[in-house]
Scaffold this motif. Structure first.
Motif, PDB file in Angstrom:
ATOM      1  N   HIS A 216      16.755  28.877  -0.094  1.00 43.96           N
ATOM      2  CA  HIS A 216      15.520  28.666  -0.857  1.00 43.96           C
ATOM      3  C   HIS A 216      15.737  27.501  -1.805  1.00 43.96           C
ATOM      4  CE1 HIS A 216      13.393  32.381   0.394  1.00 43.96           C
ATOM      5  NE2 HIS A 216      14.622  32.679   0.765  1.00 43.96           N
ATOM      6  N   ALA A 217      15.458  26.304  -1.294  1.00 48.27           N
ATOM      7  CA  ALA A 217      15.801  25.095  -2.041  1.00 48.27           C
ATOM      8  C   ALA A 217      14.817  24.813  -3.163  1.00 48.27           C
ATOM      9  CB  ALA A 217      15.875  23.906  -1.087  1.00 48.27           C
ATOM     10  N   VAL A 218      13.546  25.152  -2.951  1.00 49.23           N
ATOM     11  CA  VAL A 218      12.525  24.942  -3.980  1.00 49.23           C
ATOM     12  C   VAL A 218      11.769  26.247  -4.155  1.00 49.23           C
ATOM     13  CG1 VAL A 218      10.469  23.636  -4.628  1.00 49.23           C
ATOM     14  CG2 VAL A 218      12.307  22.495  -3.384  1.00 49.23           C
ATOM     15  N   ASN A 219      11.651  26.702  -5.413  1.00 48.82           N
ATOM     16  CA  ASN A 219      11.034  28.003  -5.670  1.00 48.82           C
ATOM     17  C   ASN A 219       9.922  27.915  -6.700  1.00 48.82           C
ATOM     18  OD1 ASN A 219      12.887  29.675  -4.010  1.00 48.82           O
ATOM     19  ND2 ASN A 219      14.383  28.776  -5.402  1.00 48.82           N
ATOM     20  N   GLY A 220       8.696  27.801  -6.217  1.00 50.11           N
ATOM     21  CA  GLY A 220       7.535  27.840  -7.091  1.00 50.11           C
ATOM     22  C   GLY A 220       7.466  26.732  -8.122  1.00 50.11           C
ATOM     23  N   VAL A 221       7.635  25.502  -7.669  1.00 43.37           N
ATOM     24  CA  VAL A 221       7.567  24.371  -8.602  1.00 43.37           C
ATOM     25  C   VAL A 221       6.115  23.955  -8.821  1.00 43.37           C
ATOM     26  CG1 VAL A 221       8.048  21.900  -8.834  1.00 43.37           C
ATOM     27  CG2 VAL A 221       9.873  23.474  -8.155  1.00 43.37           C
ATOM     28  N   SER A 222       5.731  23.806 -10.090  1.00 42.54           N
ATOM     29  CA  SER A 222       4.400  23.311 -10.419  1.00 42.54           C
ATOM     30  C   SER A 222       4.527  22.181 -11.424  1.00 42.54           C
ATOM     31  CB  SER A 222       3.543  24.419 -11.045  1.00 42.54           C
ATOM     32  OG  SER A 222       3.487  25.531 -10.184  1.00 42.54           O
ATOM     33  N   PHE A 223       3.797  21.112 -11.200  1.00 42.92           N
ATOM     34  CA  PHE A 223       3.719  20.069 -12.231  1.00 42.92           C
ATOM     35  C   PHE A 223       2.518  19.178 -11.957  1.00 42.92           C
ATOM     36  CE2 PHE A 223       6.337  18.182  -8.910  1.00 42.92           C
ATOM     37  CZ  PHE A 223       5.898  16.871  -8.842  1.00 42.92           C
ATOM     38  N   ASP A 224       2.149  18.432 -12.993  1.00 47.57           N
ATOM     39  CA  ASP A 224       1.046  17.479 -12.885  1.00 47.57           C
ATOM     40  C   ASP A 224       1.576  16.077 -13.116  1.00 47.57           C
ATOM     41  OD1 ASP A 224      -0.651  19.553 -12.706  1.00 47.57           O
ATOM     42  OD2 ASP A 224      -1.406  19.404 -14.774  1.00 47.57           O
ATOM     43  N   LEU A 225       0.831  15.125 -12.611  1.00 50.41           N
ATOM     44  CA  LEU A 225       1.169  13.740 -12.902  1.00 50.41           C
ATOM     45  C   LEU A 225      -0.133  13.043 -13.249  1.00 50.41           C
ATOM     46  CD1 LEU A 225       3.549  11.671 -12.771  1.00 50.41           C
ATOM     47  CD2 LEU A 225       2.711  11.115 -10.493  1.00 50.41           C
ATOM     48  N   ARG A 226      -0.183  12.481 -14.454  1.00 53.14           N
ATOM     49  CA  ARG A 226      -1.425  11.813 -14.853  1.00 53.14           C
ATOM     50  C   ARG A 226      -1.380  10.336 -14.487  1.00 53.14           C
ATOM     51  NH1 ARG A 226      -0.926  15.341 -20.181  1.00 53.14           N
ATOM     52  NH2 ARG A 226       0.215  16.698 -18.791  1.00 53.14           N
ATOM     53  N   PRO A 227      -2.536   9.701 -14.349  1.00 53.23           N
ATOM     54  CA  PRO A 227      -2.539   8.284 -13.967  1.00 53.23           C
ATOM     55  C   PRO A 227      -1.714   7.468 -14.954  1.00 53.23           C
ATOM     56  CG  PRO A 227      -4.773   9.150 -13.953  1.00 53.23           C
ATOM     57  CD  PRO A 227      -3.910  10.215 -14.550  1.00 53.23           C
ATOM     58  N   GLY A 228      -0.905   6.590 -14.431  1.00 53.68           N
ATOM     59  CA  GLY A 228      -0.139   5.689 -15.283  1.00 53.68           C
ATOM     60  C   GLY A 228       1.055   6.324 -15.973  1.00 53.68           C
ATOM     61  N   GLU A 229       1.253   7.602 -15.761  1.00 50.98           N
ATOM     62  CA  GLU A 229       2.335   8.294 -16.442  1.00 50.98           C
ATOM     63  C   GLU A 229       3.658   8.139 -15.692  1.00 50.98           C
ATOM     64  OE1 GLU A 229       2.843  12.767 -18.194  1.00 50.98           O
ATOM     65  OE2 GLU A 229       2.098  12.589 -16.163  1.00 50.98           O
ATOM     66  N   LEU A 230       4.764   8.158 -16.438  1.00 54.65           N
ATOM     67  CA  LEU A 230       6.061   8.173 -15.767  1.00 54.65           C
ATOM     68  C   LEU A 230       6.759   9.498 -16.066  1.00 54.65           C
ATOM     69  CD1 LEU A 230       8.510   5.232 -15.331  1.00 54.65           C
ATOM     70  CD2 LEU A 230       9.303   7.596 -15.415  1.00 54.65           C
ATOM     71  N   LEU A 231       6.862  10.294 -15.024  1.00 50.77           N
ATOM     72  CA  LEU A 231       7.478  11.606 -15.159  1.00 50.77           C
ATOM     73  C   LEU A 231       8.919  11.527 -14.677  1.00 50.77           C
ATOM     74  CD1 LEU A 231       7.173  14.750 -15.582  1.00 50.77           C
ATOM     75  CD2 LEU A 231       6.627  14.857 -13.148  1.00 50.77           C
ATOM     76  N   GLY A 232       9.845  11.853 -15.569  1.00 45.39           N
ATOM     77  CA  GLY A 232      11.247  11.884 -15.170  1.00 45.39           C
ATOM     78  C   GLY A 232      11.595  13.268 -14.662  1.00 45.39           C
ATOM     79  N   VAL A 233      12.313  13.332 -13.551  1.00 45.63           N
ATOM     80  CA  VAL A 233      12.754  14.634 -13.035  1.00 45.63           C
ATOM     81  C   VAL A 233      14.282  14.632 -13.074  1.00 45.63           C
ATOM     82  CG1 VAL A 233      12.754  16.190 -11.072  1.00 45.63           C
ATOM     83  CG2 VAL A 233      10.721  14.838 -11.575  1.00 45.63           C
ATOM     84  N   VAL A 234      14.837  15.555 -13.829  1.00 46.15           N
ATOM     85  CA  VAL A 234      16.295  15.554 -14.034  1.00 46.15           C
ATOM     86  C   VAL A 234      16.901  16.868 -13.570  1.00 46.15           C
ATOM     87  CG1 VAL A 234      17.950  14.649 -15.691  1.00 46.15           C
ATOM     88  CG2 VAL A 234      15.559  14.801 -16.314  1.00 46.15           C
ATOM     89  N   GLY A 235      18.143  16.823 -13.215  1.00 40.42           N
ATOM     90  CA  GLY A 235      18.868  18.021 -12.803  1.00 40.42           C
ATOM     91  C   GLY A 235      20.109  17.596 -12.067  1.00 40.42           C
TER      92      GLY A 235
END
Ligand SMILES: Nc1ncnc2c1ncn2[C@@H]1O[C@H](COP(=O)(O)OP(=O)(O)O)[C@@H](O)[C@H]1O
Ligand SMILES: [Mg+2]
Lengths: 336, 344
Positions: free
Chosen positions: B31-50
């Motif tokens: 089970h590599a991904v379990n119930g991931v939720s997120f939003d991305l707004r226009p022009g936004e830079l979302l960093g994903v870390v881990g």
């Protein structure tokens, strides 16, 4: 690329000279003698005379050099004369002749080349043409029923000897069904539609026997090469660009997968000229394979020497062709 | 939110909800991904870390169904791009999204380009496919794109093959390909990890500049919080295939809530120090999840774990303005979290 080719061609000269020496020496050491077939009632002086006329009392090195001259100078000049119609020099050159038939070896080869090229060459082309799509589909649909059947058939194809598949086909299609002739009629000349059909019919079985064998090998290569490439990162990139699946597989993956397969196919071409000894024997195709067998059985040393050496030349040549193809197909490879 | 660049609206371009991805392997399910939720707004830079193995790549690839299926299977969730769920659209529509509305840059620039086609060919492919440009138009645009990503004499370099470019230049080519059709979203999965430090910095600068110029939203995946600090508006921390914390970049660095985020921050070198320490100093390994986790996946490595952490998987709960955390210890400590917990 050009300098690479020239360099390789120059390098091929000492290689081929060494090979020719080895072939000549080994066959010269063999116990065959042109007079051994002559009845014992022929007196020894006559035997000696025959040997002298064949140049056999000369020392080994002289005979080798003479053969070299005949092979590299006399025979090519002769072919050139036949092609162009001009006569070079006095046109009277000693040619390599068969001990058994006394006719020039090259003439024997030229006479048999068409049959071999038609049957063996065609089977190679047919084999490659069916193998490539089979390999592509097998890899793309790995472990599907298509792949399983393909794996099974190709396993049979290259593990069952051609004399068995040949005889099996003869029993089914020539003996039982009587659709196809079991013997290849080499006197047949294609002049009209019906002789053309007859030619096709007699080619079908030997071609198919060999094509099955060739296709089995090439399709395995193709499959393995496709599988290697299907897992590459660039395939994911192509998909991430939104390319059609057909483009991804038949442009991006196939283009990469063909590189090793094409070179393997090129390396296999000399085998075509070598004829298919067993298949030619079964279907009585009088090709080069059969000629070699006859030569060996009759201890016809000049014939065997020349044929073997021609095969060696072809192998060296197609090794070069394969290298050049690699350079043409793979932009990462630069020879100069 | 104060971290958003000017002009950004709050209607997301990308809404991911409850995404789960499972691999069928010989040793059973992963089970590599379990119930991931997120939003991305226009022009936004979302960093994903881990850390490596926390499910970042699988999450990103799942968004565009780029995983080999089988073995992968998207078990649940939706990925809405401009309101439409791209997990359920036809193959043809999905292809329009890939390389059209969403551009993708992968980790390894050495292997991500096809070695037997010229860079120009590979750059022109999406232009012709999605924008229907003629060969000449596509060529012109391709040269323009190479120029945009800072490749000198772009016209000439179109004829070159990938092996004639350095690693950094190849990654620039990858970025050019991803940006070819003016995407709304650029997903970059560890685009600088395979590059050396100076080249990394150049690529980061390039992306910052391109973002200002073109205004697309970006998801930037990295295992390096230090990188995120410099470029992200918002940060999402992943562990065990789920989001454990999400916050604006300032909030995250000033007030990290999840013990995992705190541990990641502690491994960061001082501002003037080297960056060799990285994430190595958190003892233990991320889990390989054979089942849907029924406990906090970080609990075995967590210094603050108590009984409840081993009993139930904490939900992702708001703990502040735009700040989400999934941690029983934090809920108990700050009196936030789900209703039952605060009353307990
Ligand atoms: N093809 C696959 N088959 C089985 N498991 C996989 C596969 N790809 C990834 N995984 C598993 O998914 C988990 C997350 O991997 P990944 O998303 O690549 O991590 P990250 O990108 O955060 O380093 C890992 O535990 C990994 O073992
Ligand atoms: Mg990854």
């Amino acid at each position: 690329m050009l300098t690479f080719t020239i360099r390789r061609l120059l390098l091929a000269i000492p290689t081929l000279l060494a090979i020719s020496f080895i072939i000549f020496a080994i066959l010269d050491l063999s116990p065959g003698d042109p007079t051994s077939q002559i009845p014992l009632t022929v007196p020894p002086e006559v035997r000696e005379h025959i040997r002298t006329s064949l140049g056999l009392d000369e020392p080994f090195i002289v005979r080798y050099l003479l053969w070299l001259k005949q092979f590299f100078i006399n025979e090519p000049l002769n072919i050139l004369e036949e092609w162009t119609g001009y006569t070079f020099g006095d046109g009277d050159r000693l040619r390599i002749s068969s001990w058994a038939t006394r006719s020039p070896v090259v003439d024997l080869i030229v006479e048999r080349l068409p049959q071999t090229l038609w049957v063996v060459g065609m089977s190679y082309v047919v084999g490659a043409l069916i193998a490539i799509p089979i390999g592509v589909i097998s890899a793309y649909k790995q472990y599907s029923w298509f792949d399983q059947v393909g794996t099974f058939v190709s396993m049979i194809g290259f593990s069952v000897p051609t004399f068995f598949t040949g005889l099996l086909l003869i029993v089914i299609f020539a003996v039982n069904l009587q659709w196809l002739p079991s013997i290849y009629d080499t006197t047949l000349r294609v002049t009209d539609w019906s002789s053309f059909v007859a030619q096709i019919k007699q080619m079908i079985m030997p071609t198919m026997v060999l094509a099955l064998y060739n296709a089995s090998q090439i399709s395995r290569f193709m499959r393995a090469s496709m599988l290697d490439n299907l897992n590459q990162d660039y395939v994911r990139t192509a998909r991430a660009k939104g390319m059609k699946e057909k483009t991804v597989v038949l442009v991006h993956v196939l283009r990469n997968s063909l590189i090793p397969v094409v070179t393997v196919i090129a390396l296999g071409v000399p085998q075509v000229f070598g004829g298919a000894i067993i298949t030619e024997q079964i279907f009585k195709v009088n090709g080069l394979g059969q000629l070699l067998i006859i030569g060996i059985q009759g201890a016809d040393i000049p014939l065997v020497q020349t044929l073997t050496f021609i095969f060696a030349v072809l192998i060296v040549l197609f090794n070069l062709v394969a290298d050049i193809l690699y350079g043409v197909l793979d932009p990462r490879i630069r020879y100069d | 939110m104060k971290d958003l660049p000017a002009g950004a609206t709050t209607i997301p371009v990308l809404e991911v909800e409850n995404l789960s991805t499972v691999f069928a392997t010989q040793d059973g399910a992963v089970h590599a991904v379990n119930g991931v939720s997120f939003d991305l707004r226009p022009g936004e830079l979302l960093g994903v870390v881990g850390e490596s193995g926390s499910g970042k790549s699988v999450t990103m690839m799942s968004l565009l169904k780029l995983l080999p299926m089988p073995p992968a299977r998207i078990a649940s969730g939706s990925v809405k791009l401009g309101g439409r769920d791209i997990l359920t659209v036809s193959d043809a529509e999905l292809r329009e999204v890939r390389g059209g509305k969403v551009g993708f840059v992968f980790q390894d620039p050495m292997t991500s380009l096809n070695p037997v086609f010229t860079v120009g060919y590979q750059l022109m492919e999406p232009l012709r496919e999605h924008m229907g440009l003629s060969k000449a138009e596509a060529r012109r645009r391709a040269a323009e794109l190479l120029g945009l990503v800072g490749i000198p004499s772009p016209e000439k370099r179109l004829e070159d093959y990938p092996h004639q470019f350095s690693g950094g230049m190849r990654q620039r080519v990858m970025i050019a390909i991803a940006l070819a059709c003016d995407p709304q979203v650029l997903i970059a999965d560890e685009p600088t990890t395979a590059l050396d430090v100076t080249i990394q910095a150049q690529i980061l600068d390039l992306v910052k500049e391109l973002r200002e110029r073109l205004g697309m939203a970006i998801v930037w995946v990295t295992h390096d919080l230090g990188v995120v600090a410099g470029i992200a508006d918002r940060v999402m921390v992943m562990y065990g295939g789920q989001v454990v914390e999400q916050a604006g970049v300032h909030a995250l660095f000033e007030d990290p809530r999840h013990p995992y985020t705190r541990a990641l921050l502690e491994t960061l070198p001082d501002m003037d120090g080297g960056r060799s320490a990285r994430l190595r100093s958190i003892p233990g390994q991320p889990p390989v999840l054979r089942d849907v986790p029924t406990a906090c996946p970080f609990a075995p490595r967590c210094a603050h774990a108590f009984e409840q952490c081993h009993r139930a998987n904490p939900p992702l709960e708001p703990v502040g303005e735009g700040h989400l955390v999934s941690c029983w210890w934090d809920y108990a400590r700050t009196g936030t979290g789900p209703e039952e917990n605060t009353h307990a």
